[in-house]
Design a protein around this motif. Structure first.
Motif, short mmCIF file in Angstrom:
data_model
loop_
_atom_site.label_atom_id
_atom_site.label_comp_id
_atom_site.label_asym_id
_atom_site.label_seq_id
_atom_site.Cartn_x
_atom_site.Cartn_y
_atom_site.Cartn_z
N LEU A 153 0.82 -1.20 0.00
CA LEU A 153 0.00 0.00 0.00
C LEU A 153 0.86 1.25 0.00
O LEU A 153 2.00 1.25 0.46
N LEU A 154 0.30 2.31 -0.51
CA LEU A 154 0.95 3.61 -0.41
C LEU A 154 0.95 4.03 1.06
O LEU A 154 -0.07 3.98 1.74
N ALA A 155 2.09 4.45 1.57
CA ALA A 155 2.20 4.96 2.94
C ALA A 155 3.15 6.15 2.86
O ALA A 155 4.36 5.99 2.78
N GLN A 156 2.59 7.33 2.87
CA GLN A 156 3.36 8.52 2.51
C GLN A 156 3.18 9.61 3.57
O GLN A 156 2.06 10.00 3.90
N SER A 157 4.31 10.09 4.10
CA SER A 157 4.27 11.20 5.06
C SER A 157 4.75 12.47 4.37
O SER A 157 5.54 12.43 3.42
N HIS A 158 4.25 13.59 4.86
CA HIS A 158 4.55 14.89 4.27
C HIS A 158 4.92 15.89 5.35
O HIS A 158 4.49 15.76 6.51
N PRO A 159 5.69 16.91 5.01
CA PRO A 159 5.92 17.99 5.98
C PRO A 159 4.62 18.76 6.19
O PRO A 159 3.69 18.65 5.39
N GLY A 160 4.57 19.51 7.27
CA GLY A 160 3.32 20.24 7.49
C GLY A 160 3.35 21.22 8.63
O GLY A 160 2.89 22.35 8.51
N SER A 161 3.91 20.81 9.77
CA SER A 161 3.80 21.65 10.96
C SER A 161 5.00 22.56 11.18
O SER A 161 4.95 23.43 12.05
N LEU A 162 6.06 22.39 10.39
CA LEU A 162 7.28 23.18 10.57
C LEU A 162 7.67 23.85 9.25
O LEU A 162 7.30 23.40 8.16
N LEU A 163 8.46 24.91 9.37
CA LEU A 163 9.00 25.57 8.19
C LEU A 163 10.10 24.74 7.55
O LEU A 163 10.25 24.70 6.33
N PHE A 164 10.89 24.09 8.40
CA PHE A 164 12.04 23.33 7.94
C PHE A 164 12.06 21.98 8.65
O PHE A 164 11.83 21.91 9.86
N GLU A 165 12.31 20.93 7.92
CA GLU A 165 12.44 19.63 8.57
C GLU A 165 13.66 19.66 9.50
O GLU A 165 14.69 20.23 9.15
N PRO A 166 13.56 19.05 10.69
CA PRO A 166 14.64 19.18 11.67
C PRO A 166 16.00 18.68 11.19
O PRO A 166 17.03 19.16 11.66
N TRP A 167 16.01 17.74 10.28
CA TRP A 167 17.27 17.21 9.79
C TRP A 167 17.87 18.05 8.65
O TRP A 167 18.98 17.82 8.23
N GLU A 168 17.10 19.03 8.18
CA GLU A 168 17.58 19.86 7.07
C GLU A 168 18.47 21.01 7.52
O GLU A 168 19.25 21.55 6.72
N ARG A 180 17.11 32.25 8.65
CA ARG A 180 16.49 33.52 8.28
C ARG A 180 16.39 33.71 6.77
O ARG A 180 15.38 34.20 6.26
N GLY A 181 17.41 33.33 6.06
CA GLY A 181 17.42 33.54 4.61
C GLY A 181 17.09 32.31 3.79
O GLY A 181 17.15 32.36 2.55
N ARG A 182 16.74 31.22 4.44
CA ARG A 182 16.42 30.00 3.69
C ARG A 182 15.07 30.13 3.00
O ARG A 182 14.14 30.73 3.54
N PRO A 183 14.96 29.58 1.80
CA PRO A 183 13.66 29.67 1.10
C PRO A 183 12.59 28.84 1.80
O PRO A 183 12.87 27.76 2.32
N VAL A 184 11.40 29.37 1.82
CA VAL A 184 10.24 28.67 2.39
C VAL A 184 9.16 28.62 1.32
O VAL A 184 8.81 29.65 0.72
N ALA A 185 8.66 27.44 1.06
CA ALA A 185 7.63 27.28 0.03
C ALA A 185 6.42 28.15 0.34
O ALA A 185 6.07 28.37 1.50
N GLU A 186 5.78 28.64 -0.70
CA GLU A 186 4.56 29.42 -0.52
C GLU A 186 3.46 28.54 0.08
O GLU A 186 3.43 27.32 -0.12
N ALA A 187 2.56 29.17 0.81
CA ALA A 187 1.44 28.44 1.39
C ALA A 187 0.38 28.19 0.32
O ALA A 187 -0.20 29.14 -0.22
N ALA A 188 0.15 26.92 0.00
CA ALA A 188 -0.85 26.59 -1.02
C ALA A 188 -2.25 26.92 -0.51
O ALA A 188 -2.55 26.74 0.68
#
Length: 471
Positions: free
Chosen positions: A120-135, A155-163
């Motif tokens: 089965l497809l089992a897929q997690s996505h980012p959502g609650s943070l601006l940056f994944e902790p390991w990034e 401060r200067g890292r790119p953040v995806a636009e809010a869809a």
């Protein structure tokens, strides 16, 4: 099969906009089955968080209904519940937004492995943070341990636009059965306090977005100075409540703050720093999973903290005899939240003047805050107690009287919450006595208590304990 549905496992992400998991699910073209599971991890929430979750779920279910969908409620351990739903709906798989505390990560990894083993497809996505902790890593490749360098790094890292929220959500041809939210009795532990606290909640995605715009258009400009004044009722955004349950996404707040900064808003950068403080808390909790249970700094487990005690009980009840401390504790009991400056004062008073283990305070906050965030709560308590991620030494001891003189000069905060200190107390001060357990036998007509400890004596005792703990 393209008509096989996807199960969308919602947790602390109860919104439609700024939602990577939902965006990916809609893009698949499959029917979608939104689900919330009352699993053992969620059952373990404290009284106020569970009460606020009850409100959030009701609001989110109504939002989904307006978009042609519905929220399916199930109770039980996550994996068997999801497996049963997959069988009932003949689903192609499950999607969810990531969680970062240790218990949730263990749960999610087990779910992912089991579902994938079944093809089965089992897929997690980012959502609650601006940056994944390991990034986000230091130059040496490890996690950050101090906030200021962390802020500079992101401060200067790119953040995806809010869809934006999707206009509609494709529904399955047949919906699986759902449990009733009322049957879960999530608000039961609040007893009579629930009706009092409910009046201070602004629940759901629509109200969260409105709150952001109202704050950006007005109070944000003076945020750098006004955020420390608990007597001002609209100086802060109030968004911690909505962020805690994912009723607004961090990217939406981030880009609104940057837009305000580009427009010359004087308080925007300070506001963004507070958003990143939350981010830093989750960065730490991800890399140090024991943050909410064990002292972060080495050697602090031998510090002579007092276990729970009668002084701590007076602190919980807002009856220490220190007006700034008691006002803050009563604010939390009435509203479900507490001003951030006040959080530092009450935590310092408990852990230093009263020498009580920070975990006693952490647990009380976890039971009483409707904006409870496990990472921010843990980092905040350890930061103040002296055993957490902070360059300042343990002997930074907040004096409640001095803090009140500086940040509550006109006594408006203390008068607002302590009925015994004024001849004609307002309804908010009196509502505290309507919210507390009857077994506490508190009465606004009684004399306000004398201080539990002289502040100078408490400071000296704390410093002596530090010396004892370090020898």
């Amino acid at each position: 099969m393209s008509d096989a549905p996807l199960i969308l496992w919602f947790r602390r992400d109860l919104r439609l906009g700024d939602h990577p998991m939902l965006t990916a699910a809609v893009a698949s073209g499959r029917p979608l089955v939104p689900v919330f599971i009352l699993d053992p991890e969620t059952e373990a929430l404290g009284a106020a968080p569970k009460f606020r979750l009850d409100l959030a779920l009701a609001a989110f279910a109504a939002t989904l209904a307006r978009h042609g969908s519905r929220l399916i409620l199930r109770r039980g351990p996550a994996l068997p519940v999801l497996e049963a739903l997959v069988a009932e709906t003949v689903a192609a798989g499950v999607m969810w937004s990531r969680s970062y505390d240790a218990a949730a990560r263990d749960r999610d990894q087990a779910v992912k492995a089991a579902l994938k083993a079944r093809g089965l497809l089992a897929q997690s996505h980012p959502g609650s943070l601006l940056f994944e902790p390991w990034e986000v890593e230091t130059g040496q490749g490890g996690p950050y341990r101090v906030y200021t360098p962390f802020w500079r790094a992101v401060r200067g890292r790119p953040v995806a636009e809010a869809a934006p929220a999707p206009a509609t959500l494709p529904a399955p041809s047949v919906w699986p059965a759902s449990e009733r939210l009322d049957d879960w009795q999530l608000s039961a532990a609040m007893n009579r306090g629930g009706a009092v606290v409910a009046a201070y909640q602004r629940v759901g995605e629509d109200k969260a977005l409105t709150r952001l715009e109202e704050f950006s258009a007005g109070p944000m400009a003076a945020y750098a100075a006004d955020r420390d004044l608990p007597g001002l009722t609209r100086a802060t955004s109030g968004l911690s409540e909505n962020l805690a349950w994912g009723e607004i996404g961090p990217r939406a707040i981030w880009h609104r703050g940057w837009r305000a900064m580009a427009e010359g808003n004087a308080g925007a950068e300070t506001f963004l720093k507070e958003l990143v403080w939350r981010e830093f808390a989750w960065h730490l909790m991800y890399h140090y999973p024991q943050l909410d249970r064990a002292s972060w700094k080495p050697g602090w487990e031998t510090f002579p903290w007092r276990a729970d005690n009668s002084d701590a009980e007076a602190w919980r009840r807002g009856m220490t005899g220190e007006p700034f401390v008691d006002a803050a504790m009563r604010e939390m009991y009435v509203t479900g939240r507490m001003h951030n400056r006040a959080r530092m004062i009450v935590a310092s008073y408990l852990t230093k003047h009263l020498l009580t283990d920070w975990r006693v305070g952490l647990q009380w906050f976890a039971d009483c805050l409707t904006d409870w965030d496990p990472a921010a709560n843990a980092m905040g308590w350890q930061w103040v107690a002296g055993c957490g991620p902070d360059a300042a030494p343990y002997f930074r001891i907040f004096n409640p009287a001095g803090q009140a003189e500086k940040f509550d000069t006109d006594q408006s905060y203390r008068r607002r919450w302590i009925a015994e200190l004024t001849r004609h107390p307002g309804p908010e001060a009196q509502s505290y006595f309507a919210a507390v357990p009857r077994t506490w036998q508190l009465d606004p007509a009684r004399r306000y208590p004398l201080p539990r400890i002289d502040l100078a004596e408490g400071r000296a005792r704390a410093l002596a304990a530090l010396q004892q703990g370090k020898t």
